[in-house]
Every structure is written in C-alpha cells, then in structure tokens.
Design an enzyme around this catalytic site. Structure first.
Site, mmCIF file in Angstrom:
data_model
loop_
_atom_site.group_PDB
_atom_site.id
_atom_site.type_symbol
_atom_site.label_atom_id
_atom_site.label_comp_id
_atom_site.label_asym_id
_atom_site.label_seq_id
_atom_site.Cartn_x
_atom_site.Cartn_y
_atom_site.Cartn_z
ATOM 1 C CB VAL A 1 -21.534 -10.735 -27.100
ATOM 2 C CG1 VAL A 1 -22.750 -10.587 -27.999
ATOM 3 C CG2 VAL A 1 -21.218 -9.403 -26.428
ATOM 4 C CB CYS B 1 -17.890 -2.284 -23.727
ATOM 5 S SG CYS B 1 -18.549 -3.859 -24.242
ATOM 6 C CE LYS C 1 -19.911 -4.945 -14.984
ATOM 7 N NZ LYS C 1 -21.113 -4.490 -15.645
#
Ligand code: UDX
Length: 447
Positions: free
Chosen positions: A11, A258, A318
């Site tokens: 982030v 997350c 992913k």
C-alpha cells in the site's frame, strides 16, 4: 503538496508512487534498510504491472525519494500517510504495534501543523488511538483522517487512478480540503464520512467480497451434485443488477494479504463487543474447506500420494502478482509433500517468494509450464495466469505420466472435451469432469 509515506509495503509504495505521478513531492520512509537501498537504486521490491516504470520516471523527475529516517521524511511534509502493515496475531486480531510505533515516531517528529492520513487497515477506534498517541508527543496541532485503501494487487495502479470511491473519514468535516486537494483530479468519487464508519467500510467491503466467494464456492459444490454448471449459474445471477457480475468465480477460494486477515480481524472486532459474527465465521470455514476439496479430488483420481510426482501450475494467490501470502498453493504443496509426494512447481512471477516461505527437497522449481507437468502423476492448476490458458494441452497430456488435471480455477472451458485423455476435474462443472473407476487407464477413454 509535500508528502511523507510511512511504510513501503504494498500500500505504501503504490500510494507513494501514484501520488508522485499526480505531481506531489513524496518521501517514503521504511525501517528496512535493504528495501530502501533497493528503492533508491530504482528497483521495485514487488511485482506489480506498471510500478517499475512509474517508479523510475518519478525518481528521475525528483518527485519521489526513499529514506530510513522517518523523522526526516515527516519534517517539511504537509501530509503524513501511515501505510504500515497490520498483520494477524495468533488470535486473528489485527496487530497494531507497527501503527502505534509509527504514531509515536510521527508525534515526536512533528515540526509544524500537519494532517496525518491513515491508509493501513485498522479496527474501528484505531484512528482515535493514533490521535491520542500523537497528541501525547506532539508540540504542534495536527488532525488524523482515515482514508482506507481498496486497491487490488495486480491492478493497483489502475485502481488508484480509477477508484470506485475514495473514502475520507473525518470527524471534522471542515478539514477535508487538504485530502481532497491531494487526490485531485480523482475527486469525482469522494465519499466523506465519520472516522469510525470509514474504518468499518474497509472491513465490511473485504468481508462482503470474501462472503460472495465462499457463497459461490458452496453453490458450485451443490452444482456438482445436482448436475448444474456454476459458470452458467454465476453468469445468470450476475445479470441481476442487484447482484452484479463480480466476485462470483468459483474456485479454490480466496487468499492474499487482505481477505484472510481482514475477515478474521472483523470476527475479532465483533467478538470484542460481544457480537458473534456467525456468517463470517462460516465464510472463513468454507474457504478453508475448499482447499481440502482439491486435495480430496486429486486423491480420488490419483490414489495415494506417496511416491508420486505432481505438477503445480501457479503459486501466487492470484494472477498478475508475485504475492504468495495465504496462497492456496502453500497449503496444497505442504499437504502433498507431507504425504510423501514430490512436486514440480511453476509460476510466472511468484517462485522466489514461495521458495522463501516453503523450501523442501521434494519440490522441483520449474521454469515453464510444460516442465512442471513432465512425468507427473497429476497436475493441479492453482492460479489462473493467462500463460496457462495458452499452453498446448496436447503437449501437456503427452508429457505426463498420468494425465490427471485438477483445474482449481475453472480456467479450461469446453475445449477440455477435445483432450479426451485427460482425467479432468474443475469446480462446479460436472458435465466437464471426467473421473474413472479404479484400474481404468485413461487411454480407455479415448473418444
Ligand atoms: C482485495 C480487495 O479486492 C481490495 O479491494 C482490498 O484493498 C485488498 O483485498 P486483493 O487481495 O489484491 O484485493 O485481490 P482480489 O482480486 O480481490 O482477490 C482476492 C482473492 O479472491 C484471490 O485469491 C482471488 O483468487 C479470489 N477470488 C476473487 C475468487 O476466488 N473468486 C472471485 O470471483 C474473485
């Protein structure tokens, strides 16, 4: 504007680089000197499409710099952004120690009035705590604003410049100007609310998306038993505008930095106020069980794992990321080698990260999909990288010892029917599955 970003994790780094791209002057601080050294040399420590180029161009333009000296970054900045990690503790709660240390250091370094903007995902009430910590040390006025981050890995830059919303949580509405100014020209999607609601929006959003995934995975499991096709069911459901088409892809369940962390944290947040979040507990349980389903299917097709070799396609949680945090591949590879199998793994980007978490002599690190499949007694697709969709399945089938393909992401569609030698299993699409009774050879099923 002059910004200090505390923390250069996912982030923090994306935030810093993107604000630099918007024209701000950014100094990113991190206590990890190795990482700062790399960043100073222009090397992005994470794989994220577009990041490397944007880092170079903004460093060249002098809009972004990196330091281990947090106080120096804070001094002279107008806005200080807290973007440190909030990992799970053993009980699932968010570990706020990095946030608290950051708040202490920011408080001590404050050299004038500033806005402190929290991007880290923090439980309700944490921004009030940050305010108290900073206030106990600061000699200048400041305000704390919650601006939670919603970017997806792999699309982080695109998401930052095309946000669905920018949530600004403040209890002093008059003070949002600086934050709006900071986000210009991305200001048509601003949603202003109070601090506690902003903190909750982040958890509730992630928990809801995780719930959709577990929901669709359970529907897929039922589809298998009743003979329906989950891809058709998802497509049909998604056309209802109240439902929408996103996050209805069935598979081996969610991973990443997350969803697993934030679902567990929200269960704890609820528990702390004596609320039993039953639905979310089931979401977590269903997600865990979905990984076991893949193992069960492989066992059903391949028999005992001991002494066998299996290929693994995909290690990242992913596609389009090198992140393996909470990746299903970690669990699945551990289980296979734990039961005496050898595995041949391949991922286009995540091999080094995976290896740093799980390194075992039973794992062979392959450099292309075909060599991971070579000589194997079964192949599991765990991440739907495009590269796998493009592989010549006929060549794959020929290189395998037993052509069992467990497609954990429903990557291969009807065309799998053309490869009639594959013993194939995918999630919630029983008409595509091909399983065989014990003793049968796949060649007996040639069309
Ligand atoms: C997520 C949120 O989307 C983002 O808003 C938040 O800021 C951080 O967490 P991210 O973890 O990067 O982002 O990945 P995302 O694309 O949301 O996928 C999360 C997981 O869900 C992946 O493991 C993915 O494979 C899985 N998933 C997603 C499904 O299994 N099915 C789907 O339909 C969608």
């Amino acid at each position: 504007m002059k910004l200090a970003v505390v923390g250069t994790g996912y982030v923090g780094l994306i935030t810093g680089v993107c604000f630099a791209e918007l024209g701000h002057e950014v100094v990113c601080a991190d206590k990890d000197s190795g990482k700062i050294e790399k960043l100073r040399l222009g090397e992005a420590p994470i794989y994220e499409p577009g990041l490397q180029e944007m880092l170079w161009s903004n460093a060249d333009a002098g809009r972004i710099a990196f330091t281990t000296d947090l106080a120096a970054a804070v001094r002279g900045s107008e806005i200080v952004i807290i973007a440190v990690g909030t990992p799970s503790t053993a009980t699932g709660e968010a570990d706020l120690s990095f946030v608290e240390r950051a708040a202490e250091s920011i408080g001590e370094a404050l050299d004038g009035p500033k806005t402190i903007m929290t991007k880290s995902t923090v439980p309700v009430g944490t921004n009030a705590r940050i305010e108290a910590i900073v206030a106990s040390r600061a000699k200048y006025p400041f305000r704390v604003v919650s601006v939670p981050e919603f970017l997806r890995e792999g699309y982080a830059i695109r998401d930052t410049f095309n946000p669905d919303r920018i949530v600004i949580g403040t209890d002093r509405a008059a003070e949002i100007e600086a934050i709006v100014e900071l986000h210009k020209p991305l200001t048509d999607r601003i949603f202003v609310t109070d601090v506690r609601s902003a903190e909750m929006i982040k958890y509730a959003s992630n928990a809801y998306l995780a719930t959709r995934i577990s929901f669709i995975n359970e529907i897929a499991n039922i589809c298998e038993k009743v003979g329906a096709d989950i891809t058709q069911v998802s497509a049909g459901m998604g056309q209802d505008r109240r439902i929408g088409p996103h996050f209805l892809n069935a598979g081996i369940g969610y991973g990443g930095s997350c969803f697993p962390k934030d679902t567990k944290a929200l269960i704890q947040i609820a528990g702390n106020v004596d609320y039993d979040f039953k639905l979310l507990k089931s979401v977590v349980e269903v997600n865990r069980e979905q990984r076991n389903t893949m193992i069960r299917k492989l066992r059903e097709y391949a028999g005992s794992f001991s002494g066998k070799t299996f290929g693994i396609w995909g290690l990242a949680f992913k596609p389009n990321t090198d992140d393996v945090r909470e990746a299903p591949a970690l669990d699945i590879v551990s289980r296979l080698i734990g039961e005496g199998a050898r595995v041949r793994v391949y991922d286009p980007a995540a091999t080094a990260n995976f290896r740093s978490l799980l390194n075992d002599p039973s794992i062979e690190w392959c450099t292309d999909p075909l060599s991971a499949a070579k000589g194997s007694d079964g192949l599991m697709l765990l991440t739907e990288w495009n590269e796998f969709a493009e592989v010549d399945l006929r060549a794959v089938e020929q290189t395998m010892n037993t052509p069992i393909l467990i497609d954990g992401r429903n990557l291969f569609g009807d065309k799998i029917g053309a490869y009639s030698r594959f013993w194939y299993y995918s999630v919630g699409r029983p008409h595509l599955n091909r399983s065989f009774t014990k003793g049968d050879q796949p060649s007996a099923f040639l069309a």
